[in-house]
Every structure is written in structure tokens, then in C-alpha cells.
Design a protein around this motif. Structure first.
Motif, PDB file in Angstrom:
ATOM      1  N   GLU A 113      39.815  45.381  36.921  1.00 38.77           N
ATOM      2  CA  GLU A 113      39.074  46.523  37.197  1.00 38.77           C
ATOM      3  C   GLU A 113      37.666  46.155  37.778  1.00 38.77           C
ATOM      4  N   GLY A 114      37.125  47.097  38.535  1.00 40.33           N
ATOM      5  CA  GLY A 114      35.864  47.265  39.047  1.00 40.33           C
ATOM      6  C   GLY A 114      35.805  46.543  40.498  1.00 40.33           C
ATOM      7  N   TYR A 115      34.617  46.418  41.277  1.00 39.44           N
ATOM      8  CA  TYR A 115      34.707  45.874  42.446  1.00 39.44           C
ATOM      9  C   TYR A 115      34.740  44.484  42.640  1.00 39.44           C
ATOM     10  N   ASP A 116      35.771  43.682  42.872  1.00 34.84           N
ATOM     11  CA  ASP A 116      35.972  42.363  42.609  1.00 34.84           C
ATOM     12  C   ASP A 116      36.237  41.757  44.080  1.00 34.84           C
ATOM     13  N   ALA A 117      35.314  40.415  44.410  1.00 31.71           N
ATOM     14  CA  ALA A 117      35.325  39.737  45.718  1.00 31.71           C
ATOM     15  C   ALA A 117      35.780  38.333  45.665  1.00 31.71           C
ATOM     16  N   LEU A 118      36.715  37.972  46.376  1.00 26.82           N
ATOM     17  CA  LEU A 118      37.313  36.914  46.386  1.00 26.82           C
ATOM     18  C   LEU A 118      36.863  35.992  47.819  1.00 26.82           C
ATOM     19  N   THR A 119      36.266  34.956  47.596  1.00 24.23           N
ATOM     20  CA  THR A 119      35.627  34.286  48.820  1.00 24.23           C
ATOM     21  C   THR A 119      36.674  32.736  48.944  1.00 24.23           C
TER      22      THR A 119
ATOM     23  N   ALA B 258      39.941  37.537  36.527  1.00 33.89           N
ATOM     24  CA  ALA B 258      38.567  37.727  36.453  1.00 33.89           C
ATOM     25  C   ALA B 258      37.990  38.724  35.626  1.00 33.89           C
ATOM     26  N   GLY B 259      38.962  39.535  34.951  1.00 38.60           N
ATOM     27  CA  GLY B 259      38.484  40.637  33.853  1.00 38.60           C
ATOM     28  C   GLY B 259      37.823  41.796  34.726  1.00 38.60           C
ATOM     29  N   TYR B 260      37.387  42.671  33.674  1.00 40.88           N
ATOM     30  CA  TYR B 260      36.828  43.844  34.310  1.00 40.88           C
ATOM     31  C   TYR B 260      35.368  43.552  34.802  1.00 40.88           C
ATOM     32  N   GLY B 261      34.850  44.787  35.330  1.00 39.03           N
ATOM     33  CA  GLY B 261      33.593  44.313  35.892  1.00 39.03           C
ATOM     34  C   GLY B 261      33.644  44.123  37.513  1.00 39.03           C
ATOM     35  N   ASN B 262      32.381  43.941  38.129  1.00 42.76           N
ATOM     36  CA  ASN B 262      32.155  43.572  39.383  1.00 42.76           C
ATOM     37  C   ASN B 262      32.102  41.884  39.521  1.00 42.76           C
ATOM     38  N   ASP B 263      33.436  41.482  39.781  1.00 44.59           N
ATOM     39  CA  ASP B 263      33.512  39.970  39.723  1.00 44.59           C
ATOM     40  C   ASP B 263      33.537  39.266  41.089  1.00 44.59           C
TER      41      ASP B 263
ATOM     42  N   ALA C  42      54.094  38.726  50.042  1.00 44.22           N
ATOM     43  CA  ALA C  42      55.587  39.352  49.783  1.00 44.22           C
ATOM     44  C   ALA C  42      56.315  39.691  48.631  1.00 44.22           C
ATOM     45  N   ASN C  43      55.607  39.232  47.708  1.00 43.78           N
ATOM     46  CA  ASN C  43      56.064  39.427  46.268  1.00 43.78           C
ATOM     47  C   ASN C  43      55.911  40.671  45.684  1.00 43.78           C
ATOM     48  N   THR C  44      56.612  40.794  44.566  1.00 48.79           N
ATOM     49  CA  THR C  44      56.425  41.994  43.794  1.00 48.79           C
ATOM     50  C   THR C  44      56.005  41.679  42.332  1.00 48.79           C
ATOM     51  N   GLY C  45      55.557  42.641  41.453  1.00 49.78           N
ATOM     52  CA  GLY C  45      55.250  42.294  40.179  1.00 49.78           C
ATOM     53  C   GLY C  45      53.731  41.517  40.007  1.00 49.78           C
ATOM     54  N   ASP C  46      53.696  40.980  38.863  1.00 52.53           N
ATOM     55  CA  ASP C  46      52.180  40.253  38.718  1.00 52.53           C
ATOM     56  C   ASP C  46      51.926  39.062  39.688  1.00 52.53           C
ATOM     57  N   SER C  47      53.093  38.514  40.311  1.00 58.54           N
ATOM     58  CA  SER C  47      52.722  37.559  41.237  1.00 58.54           C
ATOM     59  C   SER C  47      52.328  38.192  42.696  1.00 58.54           C
ATOM     60  N   ALA C  48      52.143  39.413  42.887  1.00 57.83           N
ATOM     61  CA  ALA C  48      52.105  39.978  44.132  1.00 57.83           C
ATOM     62  C   ALA C  48      50.732  40.202  44.455  1.00 57.83           C
ATOM     63  N   PHE C  49      50.171  39.815  45.698  1.00 60.66           N
ATOM     64  CA  PHE C  49      49.032  40.172  46.223  1.00 60.66           C
ATOM     65  C   PHE C  49      48.485  41.438  46.053  1.00 60.66           C
ATOM     66  N   ALA C  50      49.135  42.204  46.268  1.00 61.44           N
ATOM     67  CA  ALA C  50      48.685  43.953  46.072  1.00 61.44           C
ATOM     68  C   ALA C  50      48.534  44.128  44.591  1.00 61.44           C
ATOM     69  N   GLU C  51      48.976  43.451  43.618  1.00 61.92           N
ATOM     70  CA  GLU C  51      48.740  43.757  42.331  1.00 61.92           C
ATOM     71  C   GLU C  51      47.532  42.907  41.870  1.00 61.92           C
ATOM     72  N   TRP C  52      46.893  42.106  42.511  1.00 61.17           N
ATOM     73  CA  TRP C  52      46.096  41.130  42.091  1.00 61.17           C
ATOM     74  C   TRP C  52      44.455  41.986  42.054  1.00 61.17           C
ATOM     75  N   GLY C  53      44.309  43.153  42.600  1.00 60.08           N
ATOM     76  CA  GLY C  53      42.950  43.945  42.346  1.00 60.08           C
ATOM     77  C   GLY C  53      41.964  43.321  43.195  1.00 60.08           C
TER      78      GLY C  53
ATOM     79  N   GLY D 256      34.164  39.334  30.269  1.00 62.99           N
ATOM     80  CA  GLY D 256      32.636  39.769  30.197  1.00 62.99           C
ATOM     81  C   GLY D 256      32.572  40.772  31.562  1.00 62.99           C
ATOM     82  N   ASP D 257      31.467  41.312  31.711  1.00 63.29           N
ATOM     83  CA  ASP D 257      31.205  42.258  33.047  1.00 63.29           C
ATOM     84  C   ASP D 257      30.578  41.261  34.009  1.00 63.29           C
ATOM     85  N   ASP D 258      31.089  41.399  35.202  1.00 59.24           N
ATOM     86  CA  ASP D 258      30.335  40.717  36.425  1.00 59.24           C
ATOM     87  C   ASP D 258      30.307  39.177  36.250  1.00 59.24           C
ATOM     88  N   ASN D 259      31.691  38.758  36.048  1.00 60.87           N
ATOM     89  CA  ASN D 259      31.917  37.193  35.826  1.00 60.87           C
ATOM     90  C   ASN D 259      31.642  36.670  37.482  1.00 60.87           C
ATOM     91  N   ILE D 260      31.217  35.319  37.391  1.00 58.72           N
ATOM     92  CA  ILE D 260      31.293  34.757  38.642  1.00 58.72           C
ATOM     93  C   ILE D 260      32.056  33.443  38.302  1.00 58.72           C
TER      94      ILE D 260
END
Length: 160
Positions: free
Chosen positions: A79-85, A55-60, A107-118, A31-35
Motif C-alpha cells: 500500500e502507498g505510493y511505491d517506486a521501483l528503480t 516493501a510493506g505499507y507506506g511510500n516505499d 503474464a502470470n496471475t496470482g501473487d507472482s503476477a506483476f499486476a499484483e505487485w503494487g 515500517g512506513d516509507d522504507n528504502i
């Protein structure tokens, strides 16, 4: 394979362990805006094993207060603006719980890469308000390194 599809709010206590070869534990918020509130220990010890929380789409918002082994969790913002605490008692616990995991993911690439986590925002929530902030230098360095080459930079916020 264990899979849970959800919408809205999730509390996961006790963590996740993927110990069988190519084992997959997966949670997908649809769903949208999950917690999501995640606590406990996260490890993937089986060859090719993975724990994935999307966390899916939306602002999670995802709140993680636990211990994550290197390779123990792929935590996707989507997708959306996502915040990790990230929560911990103090700077030393923050490093013990997350440093190896995050630095390996960076340091990873692909799905396990921090840069790809969104994630667009990474927040640090420490219970000990007297924490020496120099104990978090590793995290600031990691985010700065990420932001220097990322198309979408991550905001780093400290709540101490």
C-alpha cells in the motif's frame, strides 16, 4: 524458510537463491516509507521455491541492481505510493537482467503476477547515458499493456 522483518533501510548484496523444494526466502519491511537497496542475483530453482521481498505499507522506494531469473523474485510494493528503480549499465544489460523476469511476471496471475505487485512507479536508471532508447522498447510495451487493463497504472520514468 528464511524470514527477515525490518523497518527503515535495507542493503541486500549478493542476491537470494531459493533452491530447495518449496523453499522460501522472505524479507518484509514493516515500517512506513522504507528504502530497500537490492543487488546480486535472484533465482528460485527449487520446485515451488520463492524469493519474496515485500516493501510493506507506506511510500516505499526499492532500488534493484542485479540479475533476476524468470520466477526468481516476487517484489511487492504494498500500500502507498511505491517506486521501483531498475539499474543497469545500458539498455542491453537492462534487457539481460530484467526482461525475462518482468515479462513472465506480467503474464502470470496470482501473487507472482506483476499486476499484483503494487508498484505505482517504475524507474529505469542506466549508467550509460548514450544508450539507444529503442533497446528499452520491450519495457515500454509491457508497461503500456499493464496500464491498458490496470485499475492503478504504473508511471514509467527513464533516467539516462
Amino acid at each position: 524458510m528464511n524470514n527477515l522483518d525490518l523497518d527503515a533501510v535495507l542493503f541486500l548484496k549478493g542476491g537470494m537463491e531459493a533452491s530447495s523444494e518449496n523453499g522460501l526466502n522472505s524479507i518484509t519491511a514493516s515500517g512506513d516509507d522504507n528504502i530497500l537497496y537490492l543487488s546480486g542475483e535472484y533465482s528460485a530453482t527449487g520446485l515451488g521455491a520463492e524469493n519474496r521481498v515485500d516493501a510493506g505499507y507506506g511510500n516505499d522506494q526499492v532500488f534493484l541492481d542485479g540479475q533476476v531469473a524468470v520466477g526468481g523474485l516476487n517484489l511487492l510494493g504494498g500500500e502507498g505510493y511505491d517506486a521501483l528503480t531498475l539499474g543497469a549499465a545500458d539498455g542491453a544489460a537492462m534487457a539481460a537482467n530484467y526482461q525475462g523476469w518482468l515479462e513472465a511476471a506480467a503474464a502470470n496471475t496470482g501473487d507472482s503476477a506483476f499486476a499484483e505487485w503494487g508498484w505505482e512507479s517504475l524507474r529505469v536508471d542506466l549508467a550509460d547515458t548514450q544508450t539507444d532508447l529503442s533497446s528499452l522498447q520491450w519495457l515500454g510495451d509491457m508497461v503500456q499493456s499493464h496500464n491498458s487493463g490496470a485499475s492503478t497504472p504504473i508511471d514509467l520514468e527513464l533516467d539516462v
